[in-house]
Design a protein around this motif. Structure first.
Motif, PDB file in Angstrom:
ATOM      1  N   MET A   1      73.307   1.162  61.403  1.00  0.00           N
ATOM      2  CA  MET A   1      72.227   1.569  62.291  1.00  0.00           C
ATOM      3  C   MET A   1      71.166   2.345  61.497  1.00  0.00           C
ATOM      4  O   MET A   1      71.479   2.974  60.498  1.00  0.00           O
ATOM      5  CB  MET A   1      72.764   2.458  63.409  1.00  0.00           C
ATOM      6  N   ASN A   2      69.922   2.289  61.944  1.00  0.00           N
ATOM      7  CA  ASN A   2      68.899   3.157  61.401  1.00  0.00           C
ATOM      8  C   ASN A   2      68.954   4.465  62.178  1.00  0.00           C
ATOM      9  O   ASN A   2      68.534   4.533  63.341  1.00  0.00           O
ATOM     10  CB  ASN A   2      67.514   2.518  61.509  1.00  0.00           C
ATOM     11  N   VAL A   3      69.487   5.491  61.569  1.00  0.00           N
ATOM     12  CA  VAL A   3      69.747   6.756  62.256  1.00  0.00           C
ATOM     13  C   VAL A   3      68.478   7.343  62.865  1.00  0.00           C
ATOM     14  O   VAL A   3      68.496   7.878  63.982  1.00  0.00           O
ATOM     15  CB  VAL A   3      70.424   7.746  61.287  1.00  0.00           C
ATOM     16  N   ASN A   4      67.353   7.256  62.153  1.00  0.00           N
ATOM     17  CA  ASN A   4      66.104   7.800  62.682  1.00  0.00           C
ATOM     18  C   ASN A   4      65.729   7.139  64.002  1.00  0.00           C
ATOM     19  O   ASN A   4      65.322   7.799  64.964  1.00  0.00           O
ATOM     20  CB  ASN A   4      64.969   7.627  61.670  1.00  0.00           C
ATOM     21  N   TYR A   5      65.875   5.817  64.062  1.00  0.00           N
ATOM     22  CA  TYR A   5      65.548   5.079  65.279  1.00  0.00           C
ATOM     23  C   TYR A   5      66.535   5.413  66.393  1.00  0.00           C
ATOM     24  O   TYR A   5      66.141   5.653  67.544  1.00  0.00           O
ATOM     25  CB  TYR A   5      65.558   3.575  64.992  1.00  0.00           C
ATOM     26  N   VAL A   6      67.815   5.437  66.060  1.00  0.00           N
ATOM     27  CA  VAL A   6      68.844   5.667  67.076  1.00  0.00           C
ATOM     28  C   VAL A   6      68.707   7.043  67.711  1.00  0.00           C
ATOM     29  O   VAL A   6      68.777   7.191  68.935  1.00  0.00           O
ATOM     30  CB  VAL A   6      70.248   5.490  66.459  1.00  0.00           C
ATOM     31  N   THR A   7      68.513   8.055  66.883  1.00  0.00           N
ATOM     32  CA  THR A   7      68.415   9.410  67.434  1.00  0.00           C
ATOM     33  C   THR A   7      67.168   9.569  68.294  1.00  0.00           C
ATOM     34  O   THR A   7      67.172  10.290  69.294  1.00  0.00           O
ATOM     35  CB  THR A   7      68.428  10.463  66.316  1.00  0.00           C
ATOM     36  N   LYS A   8      66.105   8.868  67.920  1.00  0.00           N
ATOM     37  CA  LYS A   8      64.858   8.953  68.683  1.00  0.00           C
ATOM     38  C   LYS A   8      64.981   8.278  70.047  1.00  0.00           C
ATOM     39  O   LYS A   8      64.315   8.669  71.010  1.00  0.00           O
ATOM     40  CB  LYS A   8      63.719   8.329  67.876  1.00  0.00           C
TER      41      LYS A   8
ATOM     42  N   ASP B   1      60.892   2.972  62.634  1.00  0.00           N
ATOM     43  CA  ASP B   1      60.790   1.972  63.695  1.00  0.00           C
ATOM     44  C   ASP B   1      61.823   0.854  63.631  1.00  0.00           C
ATOM     45  O   ASP B   1      62.024   0.148  64.628  1.00  0.00           O
ATOM     46  CB  ASP B   1      59.396   1.344  63.690  1.00  0.00           C
ATOM     47  N   SER B   2      62.473   0.653  62.506  1.00  0.00           N
ATOM     48  CA  SER B   2      63.464  -0.420  62.403  1.00  0.00           C
ATOM     49  C   SER B   2      64.756  -0.028  63.114  1.00  0.00           C
ATOM     50  O   SER B   2      65.200   1.114  63.036  1.00  0.00           O
ATOM     51  CB  SER B   2      63.774  -0.721  60.932  1.00  0.00           C
ATOM     52  N   GLU B   3      65.350  -0.991  63.809  1.00  0.00           N
ATOM     53  CA  GLU B   3      66.599  -0.724  64.516  1.00  0.00           C
ATOM     54  C   GLU B   3      67.790  -0.706  63.567  1.00  0.00           C
ATOM     55  O   GLU B   3      68.785  -0.031  63.828  1.00  0.00           O
ATOM     56  CB  GLU B   3      66.818  -1.762  65.614  1.00  0.00           C
ATOM     57  N   ARG B   4      67.704  -1.463  62.478  1.00  0.00           N
ATOM     58  CA  ARG B   4      68.843  -1.597  61.566  1.00  0.00           C
ATOM     59  C   ARG B   4      68.470  -1.092  60.172  1.00  0.00           C
ATOM     60  O   ARG B   4      67.297  -0.998  59.811  1.00  0.00           O
ATOM     61  CB  ARG B   4      69.290  -3.066  61.453  1.00  0.00           C
TER      62      ARG B   4
ATOM     63  N   LYS C   1      78.555   9.365  77.331  1.00  0.00           N
ATOM     64  CA  LYS C   1      77.696  10.493  76.985  1.00  0.00           C
ATOM     65  C   LYS C   1      77.485  10.484  75.481  1.00  0.00           C
ATOM     66  O   LYS C   1      78.435  10.333  74.721  1.00  0.00           O
ATOM     67  CB  LYS C   1      78.331  11.816  77.428  1.00  0.00           C
ATOM     68  N   ARG C   2      76.233  10.647  75.056  1.00  0.00           N
ATOM     69  CA  ARG C   2      75.889  10.543  73.641  1.00  0.00           C
ATOM     70  C   ARG C   2      75.195  11.815  73.171  1.00  0.00           C
ATOM     71  O   ARG C   2      74.426  12.422  73.909  1.00  0.00           O
ATOM     72  CB  ARG C   2      74.966   9.346  73.409  1.00  0.00           C
ATOM     73  N   ARG C   3      75.440  12.158  71.899  1.00  0.00           N
ATOM     74  CA  ARG C   3      74.786  13.336  71.322  1.00  0.00           C
ATOM     75  C   ARG C   3      74.858  13.244  69.804  1.00  0.00           C
ATOM     76  O   ARG C   3      75.642  12.469  69.252  1.00  0.00           O
ATOM     77  CB  ARG C   3      75.456  14.623  71.797  1.00  0.00           C
ATOM     78  N   VAL C   4      74.024  14.036  69.158  1.00  0.00           N
ATOM     79  CA  VAL C   4      74.084  14.203  67.704  1.00  0.00           C
ATOM     80  C   VAL C   4      74.645  15.588  67.443  1.00  0.00           C
ATOM     81  O   VAL C   4      74.138  16.584  67.959  1.00  0.00           O
ATOM     82  CB  VAL C   4      72.690  14.055  67.064  1.00  0.00           C
ATOM     83  N   GLU C   5      75.703  15.648  66.646  1.00  0.00           N
ATOM     84  CA  GLU C   5      76.383  16.922  66.416  1.00  0.00           C
ATOM     85  C   GLU C   5      77.041  16.936  65.047  1.00  0.00           C
ATOM     86  O   GLU C   5      77.782  16.013  64.694  1.00  0.00           O
ATOM     87  CB  GLU C   5      77.444  17.128  67.509  1.00  0.00           C
ATOM     88  N   ASP C   6      76.773  17.982  64.273  1.00  0.00           N
ATOM     89  CA  ASP C   6      77.402  18.177  62.968  1.00  0.00           C
ATOM     90  C   ASP C   6      77.276  16.967  62.058  1.00  0.00           C
ATOM     91  O   ASP C   6      78.209  16.614  61.333  1.00  0.00           O
ATOM     92  CB  ASP C   6      78.888  18.541  63.137  1.00  0.00           C
TER      93      ASP C   6
ATOM     94  N   ALA D   1      75.970  10.107  60.627  1.00  0.00           N
ATOM     95  CA  ALA D   1      74.537   9.795  60.713  1.00  0.00           C
ATOM     96  C   ALA D   1      73.959   9.648  59.308  1.00  0.00           C
ATOM     97  O   ALA D   1      73.171  10.478  58.829  1.00  0.00           O
ATOM     98  CB  ALA D   1      73.808  10.877  61.505  1.00  0.00           C
ATOM     99  N   LEU D   2      74.324   8.575  58.645  1.00  0.00           N
ATOM    100  CA  LEU D   2      73.922   8.334  57.263  1.00  0.00           C
ATOM    101  C   LEU D   2      72.526   7.722  57.202  1.00  0.00           C
ATOM    102  O   LEU D   2      72.257   6.701  57.834  1.00  0.00           O
ATOM    103  CB  LEU D   2      74.922   7.402  56.584  1.00  0.00           C
ATOM    104  N   THR D   3      71.661   8.331  56.427  1.00  0.00           N
ATOM    105  CA  THR D   3      70.315   7.805  56.213  1.00  0.00           C
ATOM    106  C   THR D   3      70.288   6.974  54.939  1.00  0.00           C
ATOM    107  O   THR D   3      71.262   6.931  54.173  1.00  0.00           O
ATOM    108  CB  THR D   3      69.307   8.956  56.085  1.00  0.00           C
ATOM    109  N   LEU D   4      69.144   6.349  54.682  1.00  0.00           N
ATOM    110  CA  LEU D   4      68.984   5.590  53.446  1.00  0.00           C
ATOM    111  C   LEU D   4      69.192   6.495  52.231  1.00  0.00           C
ATOM    112  O   LEU D   4      69.811   6.082  51.240  1.00  0.00           O
ATOM    113  CB  LEU D   4      67.601   4.937  53.405  1.00  0.00           C
TER     114      LEU D   4
END
Length: 243
Positions: free
Chosen positions: A147-154, A234-237, A172-177, A201-204
């Protein structure tokens, strides 16, 4: 009584309810992605592919139908038991931990549809990439589709209810730790079940650091299943090709 296990992926993926919840996934889109991927990689006719975290084998089966020799591995004994009914002389399935190198080499190793970043021990993420490197032959390519973490969290939806086969899945969804977490609760036959999905939540940048440490080289990045350019916001993946 709530049902839960320590390693969420070892328990949740082994239940029939996981497959019920996600039964409406767009597999035609997934197949087009694999068409695009093998064409881009120029996997040789009759070439060998290792499908990491293959689940019940749907994508391995499709790749095999395209003419490739496919090995699917997964930690879920129930998923592999289901997949084995489809085995033939060029398609096999095995219970195997993807953090450990499989004792063969391949023209391509695929880790598809965010089947990465599950581990509680973050060292396991590095070990998986090292294992992929060892599983590639001299001209092989590794692929991680995350997943593209930036897109998903947004675009994260904090809570919803999804009804499938008469079961109301409360999500239920959230970003934590540093993890994207989804809590899933539902009741079947008056018994309450609770599971949790946790994906790092791994980024590039995080992957680049892992690739450097593993000694592999990132060759290309795509942002969707049509293999269009990756856009960080903006990319989903986040689809990474490496070797």
């Amino acid at each position: 009584m709530a049902k839960s296990m320590t390693k969420w992926y070892a328990s949740w993926f082994n239940t029939p309810y996981y497959h019920i919840l996600y039964k409406d996934r767009d597999y035609s889109e997934a197949q087009r992605f694999m068409d695009n991927l093998v064409n881009y990689l120029n996997v040789p006719d009759g070439g060998s592919i290792l499908d990491l975290a293959c689940g019940k084998g749907r994508h391995s089966i499709y790749l095999n139908q395209l003419g490739y020799k496919v090995t699917g591995i997964d930690l879920s004994e129930q998923s592999i038991a289901h997949a084995k009914q489809f085995e033939n002389n060029t398609l096999s399935f095995e219970v195997h931990d993807m953090t450990q190198a499989y004792p063969e080499t391949f023209d391509a190793v695929f880790n598809l549809f965010t089947s990465f970043g599950y581990f509680e021990d973050e060292r396991s993420n590095l070990e998986t990439i090292i294992a992929i490197k060892q599983e590639l032959n001299s001209h092989g390519f590794g692929v991680i589709d995350f997943m593209n973490v930036n897109y998903v969290t947004k675009h994260l939806i904090s809570a919803d209810i999804k009804t499938v086969d008469g079961i109301n899945f409360h999500q239920k969804r959230r970003v934590e730790d540093g993890y994207i977490i989804k809590d899933i609760a539902f009741t079947v036959n008056n018994e309450r079940y609770e599971f949790q999905e946790r994906v790092k939540a791994l980024t590039l940048n995080d992957f680049n650091a892992l690739f450097d440490e593993a000694g592999v080289h990132l060759l290309d990045i795509f942002g969707d299943y049509q293999l269009n350019r990756f856009h960080p916001e903006d990319s989903e993946r986040l689809i990474m090709i490496f070797k």
